[in-house]
Write a protein that holds these residues in place. Structure first.
Motif: not given
Ligand code: BEZ
Length: 330
Positions: A15-26
């Protein structure tokens, strides 16, 4: 090395983004950061360039991402397929290309449900090429495709060849004369609407912009030589002078209905927009395209043989010429 750490890195890199990854990984951003740092310590390599905004991978990180991307997809498929073996369900997921939906697919599904009343059938509109990954990962159990592939894990059985017909606007002279048995050389001065964009993109890996071009020459060598409709014309020594490329067969027929040009479609589509489109058979015996049924070589769905029998029954009842293949040994 923990799987959780690999997955954290994979998601952030994808996702090339930590914040986008937080939404996916919870997972929170500090947790993702910690997991990736632990992974970097495990392998002794820095994977993410922390000084760069927006986020960038190091060269080693980009290499590692590419490698684990394939491995994680394999792992997910292994889990899905293992679950299917352990807990066989009464659900059959079928992938199909849009052109078969206008043909026999509805009759096939209805006959299958009569034979297996408890079977739940889910249909997924998916291109011939994307079907391979979906079969491998267990997202679909069986599929109907128009193009051959060479993937060793997927079995592909040829069901039959279907004739192409020319689709022309109702006010076109050949429609008014109700002229059947057209030759492609008679159509080469018409604007030909092409609709195999996804197919060409998968063949060449070329960008969609090449396939979006509005003249044959702009399709480029790769596009023009593999474009299925242009190949049919070329076999008859005919070259359409004007072409337009659209994203799918429904849009191509919509443009024909609007008087924007002509196209060639499988004969099973002759019932689409009959008020605006006139369909004409072609003289060329080899102006055909195949229909394949595909499934995972090692994990055929328990309903596969019944599905095949149902299809053969429909062909026989309707007098359709087909190629019968042996059903799978159970
Ligand atoms: C056919 O047209 O032969 C066909 C279409 C969908 C499913 C099976 C066969």
């Amino acid at each position: 090395m923990q799987l959780k750490r690999l997955k954290a890195f994979h998601t952030v890199a994808r996702l090339q983004s930590f914040s986008a990854a937080t939404a996916v990984t919870k997972l929170s951003q500090p947790t993702l950061s910690r997991l990736i740092k632990q992974l970097e310590d495990d392998i002794g390599v820095e994977l993410i360039d922390r000084y760069h905004r927006p986020l960038q991978l190091t060269a080693a990180g980009a290499f590692f991402f590419e490698k684990i991307d394939g491995l994680l997809k394999e792992l997910n498929s292994a889990i899905t397929l293992t679950q299917k073996i352990a807990h066989p369900t009464d659900v059959l997921n079928i992938g199909f290309v849009p052109s078969v939906l206008y043909g026999l697919l509805p009759a096939v599904i209805s006959a299958l449900k009569q034979r297996l009343p408890t079977l739940e059938v889910h249909l997924k509109d998916i291109s011939s090429f994307q079907q391979i990954d979906a079969l491998k990962s267990g997202i679909i159990d069986v599929s109907f495709a128009r193009f051959a592939h060479t993937d060793a894990t997927i079995n592909q059985l040829l069901l039959r060849h279907e004739r192409y017909v020319a689709a022309v606007p109702k006010n076109h002279p050949v429609a008014k004369d109700n002229k059947q048995h057209l030759s492609l050389s008679e159509l080469q001065d018409e604007k030909l609407i092409l609709y195999h964009k996804a197919h060409l993109k998968n063949l060449s890996g070329a960008s969609a912009s090449a396939a979006l071009s509005t003249s044959t020459s702009l399709l480029g060598d790769m596009g023009a030589s593999h474009e299925p409709l242009l190949t049919l014309f070329a076999k008859q020594m005919a070259t359409p002078h004007h072409t337009k490329v659209v994203s799918d067969i429904q849009i191509a027929l919509g443009l024909v209905a609007a008087g924007e040009g002509i196209t060639l479609v499988p004969a099973s589509l002759v019932s689409v927009r009959p008020e605006q489109i006139s369909y004409h058979s072609l003289v060329h015996e080899d102006a055909t395209l195949p229909i394949y049924i595909c499934y995972h070589r090692q994990h055929p769905h328990p309903a596969f043989n019944t599905l095949l029998e149902v299809i053969y029954n429909i062909y026989e009842t309707r007098g359709i010429t087909y190629r019968r293949l042996a059903v799978i040994e159970s």
